[in-house]
Design a protein around this motif. Structure first.
Motif, PDB file in Angstrom:
ATOM      1  N   SER A 114     -75.250  49.452 -10.942  1.00  0.00           N
ATOM      2  CA  SER A 114     -75.434  50.727 -10.253  1.00  0.00           C
ATOM      3  C   SER A 114     -76.498  50.700  -9.158  1.00  0.00           C
ATOM      4  O   SER A 114     -76.613  51.659  -8.405  1.00  0.00           O
ATOM      5  CB  SER A 114     -75.715  51.851 -11.257  1.00  0.00           C
ATOM      6  OG  SER A 114     -76.766  51.482 -12.076  1.00  0.00           O
ATOM      7  N   TYR A 168     -70.329  57.885 -12.847  1.00  0.00           N
ATOM      8  CA  TYR A 168     -71.277  56.751 -12.811  1.00  0.00           C
ATOM      9  C   TYR A 168     -70.742  55.422 -13.325  1.00  0.00           C
ATOM     10  O   TYR A 168     -71.228  54.367 -12.918  1.00  0.00           O
ATOM     11  CB  TYR A 168     -72.538  57.105 -13.616  1.00  0.00           C
ATOM     12  CG  TYR A 168     -73.154  58.402 -13.189  1.00  0.00           C
ATOM     13  CD1 TYR A 168     -73.676  58.541 -11.905  1.00  0.00           C
ATOM     14  CD2 TYR A 168     -73.177  59.503 -14.043  1.00  0.00           C
ATOM     15  CE1 TYR A 168     -74.215  59.740 -11.481  1.00  0.00           C
ATOM     16  CE2 TYR A 168     -73.721  60.709 -13.628  1.00  0.00           C
ATOM     17  CZ  TYR A 168     -74.242  60.823 -12.348  1.00  0.00           C
ATOM     18  OH  TYR A 168     -74.766  62.003 -11.931  1.00  0.00           O
ATOM     19  N   GLN A 172     -68.342  51.646 -10.605  1.00  0.00           N
ATOM     20  CA  GLN A 172     -68.949  50.304 -10.543  1.00  0.00           C
ATOM     21  C   GLN A 172     -67.910  49.188 -10.481  1.00  0.00           C
ATOM     22  O   GLN A 172     -68.234  48.041 -10.161  1.00  0.00           O
ATOM     23  CB  GLN A 172     -69.841  50.079 -11.755  1.00  0.00           C
ATOM     24  CG  GLN A 172     -71.045  51.001 -11.812  1.00  0.00           C
ATOM     25  CD  GLN A 172     -71.817  50.741 -13.085  1.00  0.00           C
ATOM     26  OE1 GLN A 172     -72.783  49.991 -13.081  1.00  0.00           O
ATOM     27  NE2 GLN A 172     -71.368  51.327 -14.188  1.00  0.00           N
TER      28      GLN A 172
END
Ligand SMILES: Nc1ncnc2c1ncn2[C@@H]1O[C@H](COP(=O)(O)OP(=O)(O)OP(=O)(O)O)[C@@H](O)[C@H]1O
Ligand SMILES: O=C(CO)[C@H](O)[C@H](O)COP(=O)(O)O
Length: 311
Positions: A114, A168, A172
């Motif tokens: 991240s 979130y 990725q």
């Protein structure tokens, strides 16, 4: 240690199979050569605090991302760290532990790609992306058997966390060199590990084994159970290597040869002959069985780790 370790990142949502792949690779390389770290240990709040604050463990604010960056940097230089420990049984933190990097360092967790600084520390980045229905099935099985939750509690957690997974975790995927998707050929075989197929998405961010002969099915024994294709993932061109659970031993050996030709000592670690444990999963009655899609996934990741070491 004097030699810089090879650092493998494994990222994916909860119960996507990170620990399973990490353990398989530790078995391949020998536990004495591998340092495995789970970034759950870097949660900022314990379970009770998270519940009181209404924040999920998947949220970046709920994790010490800056300390993960620092520790990755130290490990990549061959230096030791004092790592926190999150205890999944108690939901609290245990005293920290002293960790020395061995030859191969595997860092697995929820938010490992991240930040740019974290991403720059890895030699190879893998993202695990099973279909959500399979991940839920795995999470319910794991959390009820090993973490003391009920089916209803796990389903409730999955629902609550979905916005953070979307915001979130899943984005990725775009940073990975290899995306691994185990999937059942049909709904009925979801619970049968041996029947799972795998789709390996290979980004051109690192040099993969030369598999072009698979594109031309003539002259090899790979048939339709092992396929290579070109596609797009998140808008970018990728190669896709698909391996079905019903691939035969002969077909698997053919593919192994391709990998081992480029990295000769790979075979001793993780070919069907060189390593009796590779791709092993536990069957319904506790017996040890071999999944070829899992074995070839371990072989591909090991290929990149060993190639990095010699190349
Ligand atoms: N390749 C696989 N084949 C069969 N079953 C698998 C595979 N990967 C994972 N599983 C199943 O899913 C469960 C969860 O996997 P695992 O613990 O590896 O996930 P994780 O990503 O490390 O989860 P967490 O981040 O929540 O700790 C395992 O206990 C196992 O039953
Ligand atoms: O998603 C997870 C990664 O494994 C865990 O659920 C997370 O670490 C929070 O732990 P707990 O379930 O103990 O509150």
């Amino acid at each position: 240690m004097t030699e810089r370790p090879i650092i493998l990142g494994i990222v994916g949502d909860s119960a996507a199979g990170k620990t399973t792949l990490t353990r398989g690779l530790a078995q391949v390389f020998g536990k004495e050569n591998v340092t495995a770290i789970c970034t759950d240990d870097y949660h900022r709040y314990d379970r009770q605090q998270r519940a009181e604050m209404g924040i999920s463990a998947l949220h970046p604010d709920c994790n010490y991302l800056d300390i993960i960056e620092q520790h990755l940097d130290l490990l990549s230089q061959g230096k030791s760290i004092l790592k926190p420990i999150y205890n999944h049984s108690t939901g609290k933190f245990d005293p920290p532990e002293y960790i020395e990097p061995r030859k191969y360092v595997i860092v697995e967790g929820l938010l490992g790609y991240s930040t740019r600084k974290m991403r720059e520390s890895y030699d190879i980045k893998v993202y695990l992306a099973p279909p959500e229905s399979l991940r839920s099935f795995w999470k319910i099985k794991r959390d009820t058997r090993k973490r003391g939750y009920t089916d209803e509690q796990v389903l409730e957690q999955l629902k609550k966390r979905e916005p953070d997974s979307e915001a979130y975790i899943r984005p990725q995927r775009k940073w990975a060199d290899v995306i691994v998707s185990f999937y059942p050929p049909d709904k009925e075989s979801e619970a049968n590990n041996l029947l799972l197929n795998v789709k390996l998405i290979l980004r051109p961010t690192i040099p993969h084994p030369n598999l072009t002969h698979i594109l031309n099915a003539e002259g090899n024994h790979l048939g339709s159970a092992i396929r290579l294709g070109l596609d797009r993932d998140m808008g970018k061109p990728v190669d896709i290597l698909a391996i079905d659970g019903h691939a035969t031993e002969e077909q698997v050996r053919e593919l192994e040869k391709t990998f081992c030709n480029e990295v000769p000592f790979l075979g001793q670690f993780c070919s069907l002959d060189g390593n009796k444990e590779i791709g092993t999963v536990v069957g319904t009655t506790g017996e040890s069985l071999r999944s070829y899609p899992l074995a070839l996934t371990q072989l591909l990741v090991a290929y990149h780790m060993l190639k990095d070491r010699v190349g």
